[in-house]
Write a protein that holds these residues in place. Structure first.
Motif, PDB file in Angstrom:
ATOM      1  N   ARG A 152      33.629 -32.088  85.250  1.00 51.68           N
ATOM      2  CA  ARG A 152      33.928 -31.505  83.937  1.00 51.68           C
ATOM      3  C   ARG A 152      34.334 -30.041  84.087  1.00 51.68           C
ATOM      4  NH1 ARG A 152      32.258 -34.655  79.812  1.00 51.68           N
ATOM      5  NH2 ARG A 152      31.334 -36.597  80.529  1.00 51.68           N
ATOM      6  N   HIS A 153      34.671 -29.426  82.951  1.00 55.78           N
ATOM      7  CA  HIS A 153      35.117 -28.027  82.977  1.00 55.78           C
ATOM      8  C   HIS A 153      33.933 -27.095  83.255  1.00 55.78           C
ATOM      9  CE1 HIS A 153      33.288 -27.718  78.983  1.00 55.78           C
ATOM     10  NE2 HIS A 153      33.291 -26.434  79.209  1.00 55.78           N
ATOM     11  N   ALA A 154      34.236 -25.855  83.533  1.00 55.65           N
ATOM     12  CA  ALA A 154      33.181 -24.834  83.678  1.00 55.65           C
ATOM     13  C   ALA A 154      33.758 -23.487  83.261  1.00 55.65           C
ATOM     14  CB  ALA A 154      32.704 -24.768  85.127  1.00 55.65           C
ATOM     15  N   ILE A 155      32.902 -22.611  82.801  1.00 56.87           N
ATOM     16  CA  ILE A 155      33.291 -21.211  82.601  1.00 56.87           C
ATOM     17  C   ILE A 155      32.588 -20.420  83.703  1.00 56.87           C
ATOM     18  CG2 ILE A 155      33.219 -19.203  81.058  1.00 56.87           C
ATOM     19  CD1 ILE A 155      35.016 -21.341  79.913  1.00 56.87           C
ATOM     20  N   VAL A 156      33.388 -19.763  84.543  1.00 57.23           N
ATOM     21  CA  VAL A 156      32.854 -19.069  85.716  1.00 57.23           C
ATOM     22  C   VAL A 156      32.783 -17.564  85.397  1.00 57.23           C
ATOM     23  CG1 VAL A 156      33.245 -18.603  88.169  1.00 57.23           C
ATOM     24  CG2 VAL A 156      33.923 -20.810  87.187  1.00 57.23           C
ATOM     25  N   SER A 157      31.696 -16.942  85.778  1.00 53.95           N
ATOM     26  CA  SER A 157      31.529 -15.512  85.471  1.00 53.95           C
ATOM     27  C   SER A 157      32.559 -14.681  86.240  1.00 53.95           C
ATOM     28  CB  SER A 157      30.121 -15.063  85.854  1.00 53.95           C
ATOM     29  OG  SER A 157      30.032 -15.001  87.274  1.00 53.95           O
ATOM     30  N   ARG A 158      32.813 -13.482  85.698  1.00 55.07           N
ATOM     31  CA  ARG A 158      33.777 -12.573  86.333  1.00 55.07           C
ATOM     32  C   ARG A 158      33.368 -12.271  87.777  1.00 55.07           C
ATOM     33  NH1 ARG A 158      34.176  -7.042  87.032  1.00 55.07           N
ATOM     34  NH2 ARG A 158      36.308  -6.227  86.885  1.00 55.07           N
TER      35      ARG A 158
END
Ligand SMILES: Cc1cc2nc3c(=O)[nH]c(=O)nc-3n(C[C@H](O)[C@H](O)[C@H](O)COP(=O)(O)OP(=O)(O)OC[C@H]3O[C@@H](n4cnc5c(N)ncnc54)[C@H](O)[C@@H]3O)c2cc1C
Length: 267
Positions: A152-158
């Motif tokens: 699935r998708h992910a939001i990765v930190s800066r």
């Protein structure tokens, strides 16, 4: 005589064939396979190599239509993600998961544009913040759940994104990741669709290097640049000639008389 020519002659000897498909790109070949699997007798004809038209020249992305979320075309996303997942399952030797990154430059941009879309606007947001991308990727995963084979998708930190991919600009606030798919050899995929159809129905045949020249009282004439010629009388003609659709319609000639037989498959 080659086995392919023997099959073509067997089809011609019958006098009539259920369906003639003009154009062996991915649309014509996919239809050929489907019809053959259902026991319909078909002849598919192309003026050149199978899959050598538009189907050989895409960007090689098999996408599920993420961009259509922004214009509210949810049914199209559902259909496209399903087709993508089925290709990943059925043709894993050509179609592979493709990790895709979205650099994100703000947390909340684009929310206003989405609200306008929900109220009927067809204009997509120009800039999308993390919130919007998170919601969009979540919906994309939801539609792509059936026959899913990919993460699935992910939001990765800066911090993590810049550590893993130092080439990214430090201007990002985060990175969104999701999977679509990539097809390495689309022309081979087209060929396999035809080979599957031929295996499924021994009364069907495929001919390449045969161009539709004319139609007369329901009989279609195809010929190559030499002297070879095919004349066939189908019950149904499918024009799957892609960008050549108008030329093929013109060669079909009496479109007025036979309009009910002509299905324009190319979109
Ligand atoms: C630059 C580009 C990038 C693209 N990128 C993507 C992508 O990333 N992902 C994606 O899903 N789609 C992409 N597409 C779209 C996709 O490639 C097409 O939608 C698809 O290939 C169309 O297939 P088709 O079977 O309708 O047409 P075609 O593949 O063009 O097939 C038509 C066939 O008809 C034959 N023909 C024509 N005239 C005759 C005649 N008189 N007699 C017999 N045969 C004839 C031709 O030889 C040809 O083989 C892209 C398209 C382009 C141009």
């Amino acid at each position: 005589m080659t086995p392919a020519r023997a099959r073509i002659d067997a089809v011609l000897e019958k006098g009539a064939v259920d369906v003639v498909i003009i154009g062996a790109g991915v649309n014509g070949a996919g239809l050929f396979r489907d019809l053959c699997e259902q026991g319909v007798d078909c002849l598919i004809v192309d003026k050149a190599d199978y899959g050598s038209g538009t189907s050989a020249a895409p960007s090689r992305l098999i996408h599920g239509g993420l961009k259509y979320l922004e214009t509210g075309e949810f049914r199209l996303v559902a259909q496209s993600t399903l087709e993508r997942n089925l290709l990943l399952k059925n043709a894993p030797h050509f179609v592979r998961p493709l990790l895709t990154l979205i650099p994100i430059f703000s947390w909340s941009r684009g929310v206003g544009a989405v609200l306008r879309t929900l109220l009927g606007s067809k204009t997509a947001a120009r800039s999308r913040g993390a919130l919007l991308i998170k919601i969009g990727l979540h919906i994309y995963d939801f539609y792509g759940a059936k026959h899913r084979v990919m993460p699935r998708h992910a939001i990765v930190s800066r911090t993590k994104a810049l550590r893993d991919i130092p080439a990214l600009t430090p201007a990002i606030v985060a990175v969104g990741t999701y999977y679509d798919a990539n097809v390495s050899m689309p022309e081979r995929l087209v060929y396999e669709l035809i080979a599957d159809g031929l295996a499924a129905n021994p009364r069907s045949a495929a001919a390449n290097y045969m161009r539709l020249r004319s139609q007369d009282a329901g009989a279609l004439t195809f010929s190559d640049s030499q002297v070879d010629m095919l004349v066939v009388r189908p019950r149904v003609v499918v024009n799957a000639a892609g960008p050549w659709i108008d030329e093929v319609n013109a060669n079909l000639g009496s479109v007025e008389i036979h309009r009910e037989f002509i299905v324009a498959a190319a979109r």
